[in-house]
Design a protein around this motif. Structure first.
Motif, PDB file in Angstrom:
ATOM      1  N   LEU A   1     -12.796 -11.464  -6.625  1.00 50.03           N
ATOM      2  CA  LEU A   1     -13.797 -12.013  -5.725  1.00 50.03           C
ATOM      3  C   LEU A   1     -14.127 -11.003  -4.633  1.00 50.03           C
ATOM      4  CD1 LEU A   1     -12.203 -15.564  -5.272  1.00 50.03           C
ATOM      5  CD2 LEU A   1     -13.991 -14.898  -6.901  1.00 50.03           C
ATOM      6  N   SER A   2     -15.296 -11.148  -4.048  1.00 51.94           N
ATOM      7  CA  SER A   2     -15.675 -10.259  -2.949  1.00 51.94           C
ATOM      8  C   SER A   2     -14.852 -10.589  -1.707  1.00 51.94           C
ATOM      9  CB  SER A   2     -17.159 -10.414  -2.629  1.00 51.94           C
ATOM     10  OG  SER A   2     -17.411 -11.700  -2.069  1.00 51.94           O
ATOM     11  N   ASP A   3     -14.774  -9.630  -0.791  1.00 55.57           N
ATOM     12  CA  ASP A   3     -14.071  -9.873   0.473  1.00 55.57           C
ATOM     13  C   ASP A   3     -14.689 -11.063   1.211  1.00 55.57           C
ATOM     14  OD1 ASP A   3     -12.460  -7.723  -0.096  1.00 55.57           O
ATOM     15  OD2 ASP A   3     -13.500  -6.322   1.231  1.00 55.57           O
ATOM     16  N   GLU A   4     -15.996 -11.174   1.121  1.00 53.19           N
ATOM     17  CA  GLU A   4     -16.706 -12.265   1.786  1.00 53.19           C
ATOM     18  C   GLU A   4     -16.278 -13.613   1.221  1.00 53.19           C
ATOM     19  OE1 GLU A   4     -21.344 -13.674   2.610  1.00 53.19           O
ATOM     20  OE2 GLU A   4     -20.890 -12.269   0.995  1.00 53.19           O
ATOM     21  N   ASP A   5     -16.176 -13.697  -0.114  1.00 53.08           N
ATOM     22  CA  ASP A   5     -15.792 -14.958  -0.744  1.00 53.08           C
ATOM     23  C   ASP A   5     -14.329 -15.286  -0.486  1.00 53.08           C
ATOM     24  OD1 ASP A   5     -18.365 -15.124  -1.613  1.00 53.08           O
ATOM     25  OD2 ASP A   5     -17.940 -14.600  -3.704  1.00 53.08           O
ATOM     26  N   MET A   6     -13.485 -14.255  -0.467  1.00 55.94           N
ATOM     27  CA  MET A   6     -12.074 -14.481  -0.131  1.00 55.94           C
ATOM     28  C   MET A   6     -11.950 -15.042   1.278  1.00 55.94           C
ATOM     29  SD  MET A   6      -9.954 -13.813  -2.652  1.00 55.94           S
ATOM     30  CE  MET A   6      -8.383 -13.508  -1.841  1.00 55.94           C
ATOM     31  N   LYS A   7     -12.709 -14.487   2.194  1.00 53.19           N
ATOM     32  CA  LYS A   7     -12.661 -14.959   3.583  1.00 53.19           C
ATOM     33  C   LYS A   7     -13.132 -16.412   3.679  1.00 53.19           C
ATOM     34  CE  LYS A   7     -14.153 -13.977   8.306  1.00 53.19           C
ATOM     35  NZ  LYS A   7     -14.494 -15.395   8.569  1.00 53.19           N
ATOM     36  N   ALA A   8     -14.187 -16.728   2.945  1.00 49.56           N
ATOM     37  CA  ALA A   8     -14.709 -18.096   2.986  1.00 49.56           C
ATOM     38  C   ALA A   8     -13.657 -19.101   2.500  1.00 49.56           C
ATOM     39  CB  ALA A   8     -15.971 -18.190   2.131  1.00 49.56           C
ATOM     40  N   LEU A   9     -12.888 -18.715   1.489  1.00 52.03           N
ATOM     41  CA  LEU A   9     -11.825 -19.598   1.007  1.00 52.03           C
ATOM     42  C   LEU A   9     -10.661 -19.643   1.993  1.00 52.03           C
ATOM     43  CD1 LEU A   9     -11.882 -18.627  -2.772  1.00 52.03           C
ATOM     44  CD2 LEU A   9     -12.474 -20.848  -1.810  1.00 52.03           C
ATOM     45  N   ASN A  10     -10.343 -18.486   2.570  1.00 48.95           N
ATOM     46  CA  ASN A  10      -9.266 -18.452   3.565  1.00 48.95           C
ATOM     47  C   ASN A  10      -9.600 -19.319   4.773  1.00 48.95           C
ATOM     48  OD1 ASN A  10      -7.855 -16.620   1.964  1.00 48.95           O
ATOM     49  ND2 ASN A  10      -8.618 -14.820   3.064  1.00 48.95           N
ATOM     50  N   ASP A  11     -10.870 -19.394   5.104  1.00 42.41           N
ATOM     51  CA  ASP A  11     -11.304 -20.167   6.270  1.00 42.41           C
ATOM     52  C   ASP A  11     -11.192 -21.675   6.072  1.00 42.41           C
ATOM     53  OD1 ASP A  11     -11.838 -17.863   7.672  1.00 42.41           O
ATOM     54  OD2 ASP A  11     -14.000 -17.892   7.329  1.00 42.41           O
ATOM     55  N   LEU A  12     -10.870 -22.108   4.857  1.00 37.69           N
ATOM     56  CA  LEU A  12     -10.716 -23.539   4.595  1.00 37.69           C
ATOM     57  C   LEU A  12      -9.354 -24.068   5.044  1.00 37.69           C
ATOM     58  CD1 LEU A  12     -12.245 -23.822   0.999  1.00 37.69           C
ATOM     59  CD2 LEU A  12     -13.324 -24.446   3.167  1.00 37.69           C
ATOM     60  N   ALA A  13      -8.461 -23.167   5.457  1.00 39.68           N
ATOM     61  CA  ALA A  13      -7.112 -23.573   5.860  1.00 39.68           C
ATOM     62  C   ALA A  13      -7.163 -24.628   6.958  1.00 39.68           C
ATOM     63  CB  ALA A  13      -6.327 -22.361   6.333  1.00 39.68           C
ATOM     64  N   LEU A  14      -6.346 -25.663   6.803  1.00 41.05           N
ATOM     65  CA  LEU A  14      -6.257 -26.726   7.787  1.00 41.05           C
ATOM     66  C   LEU A  14      -5.074 -26.479   8.709  1.00 41.05           C
ATOM     67  CD1 LEU A  14      -7.004 -29.803   5.509  1.00 41.05           C
ATOM     68  CD2 LEU A  14      -8.591 -28.537   6.968  1.00 41.05           C
TER      69      LEU A  14
END
Length: 341
Positions: free
Chosen positions: A307-320
């Protein structure tokens, strides 16, 4: 671009073995009739890593699938775990022997402690007769429950962290040393733990010797990324394998698989959501253990891509925050949080 197909896993004598970077989970809730056919499908689709546990009650089905698959045993990485009432040092080998017999194997590749606590069995004889799976209760599993319907805890052999939380003294080191013996006897190629916190890993690290602590299996997904635990593992050569990589359903009914961001990213990358979440996990250097009984999903969950760095970040940002993303409740049968450092 493809991601790594295997990761190095520390083994005895300073050696490393290769563990496939995507595993097939065999945990069963209730009915286990799916287990053999689904595992056979997974092997035929190219999976070479099966994540099992005595408590799942599917050892015979998985063993039959291995036999029928025609895949050479040495090409399949098999992980299994002993349940808490086998945690006394004298009973660690008994559980592994039961696993090997039920699966029809001579060895497994990775043997894990399922939880950082030990429960008292009814007796050694009860453990020898114990079975797991649908329809089994505490008695048939060889376990003891107290009057409040919680397990009778063996504080002496639970981790220091768990025992201390209830005003007792404990140490998991004797059990750990018994696990190391399984490698020396050739019944397991490596050993590790599951659901251990940083504090509990630190209890064992000084006692690695010639047989290292290879793996810690915990719940990991974008809601619960376990960043600190993964970084600690990386610093100490402990691979993190991830159960529930798709999360589950929270109390409010929300699921990660239906999350808007997850679905948008999956569509953007031409993947289904399972592929996306498995790819995220492997790209972080961890091993996801997705489970499905649906042939099409079994196949797609193995097809991971970078995945792109951008997409990885978007998934990482889902952390609760504060562990709110946890969907597998560890319970409080031993009275403390297992995930506090």
């Amino acid at each position: 671009m493809s991601l790594l197909k295997t990761f190095p896993l520390r083994a005895a004598g300073g050696k490393t073995i290769q563990i496939p970077s995507v595993g097939y989970g065999t945990w069963a809730s209730g009915d286990t009739s799916w287990a053999k056919d689904a595992t056979l499908t997974a092997l035929k689709e190219g999976y070479r890593h099966l994540d099992c546990a005595w408590m799942y009650g599917v050892d015979e089905a998985v063993g039959q699938a291995i036999k029928e698959s025609g895949v050479p045993r040495e090409e399949i990485f098999v992980t299994s775990k002993f349940w808490c009432h086998f945690g006394h040092p004298d009973n660690v080998e008994l559980c592994l022997d039961k696993i090997l017999k039920n699966m029809g194997l001579d060895y497994i590749d990775l043997y894990l402690a399922h939880w950082p606590c030990v429960w008292k069995p009814q007796s050694r004889e009860a453990l020898e007769k114990a079975r797991a799976g649908p329809g089994t209760d505490d008695e048939s599993q060889g376990q003891i429950s107290t009057a409040d319907d919680k397990p009778a805890v063996d504080w002496e052999h639970s981790t220091s962290n768990v025992a201390k939380g209830k005003g007792h003294e404990g140490s998991y080191v004797p059990t750990w040393k018994a696990m190391q013996e399984m490698v020396r006897k050739g019944k397991a190629r490596s050993v590790g733990v599951s659901n251990f916190s940083i504090t509990e890993l630190q209890e064992l690290l000084p006692h690695e010797g010639d047989v290292p602590l290879s793996c810690n299996q915990v719940e990991v997904h974008p809601w619960l990324p376990q960043n600190e635990l993964i970084e600690f593992g990386r610093e100490h050569g402990i691979l993190i394998s991830c159960y529930s990589p798709f999360a589950g359903q929270k109390q409010d009914g929300a699921t990660l698989l239906k999350d808007v961001t997850v679905n948008e990213l999956a569509k953007k990358n031409g993947m289904d959501v399972g592929q996306l979440l498995q790819s995220w996990a492997v790209q972080r250097g961890t091993v996801p253990l997705g489970k499905s009984a649906t042939p099409a999903r079994i196949k797609s969950n193995l097809d991971i891509h970078q995945l792109s760095d951008e997409d990885m970040k978007a998934l990482n940002d889902l952390a609760l925050p504060n562990g709110e993303g946890r969907t597998v409740d560890p319970g409080d049968g031993w009275g403390v949080s297992l995930f506090k450092n």
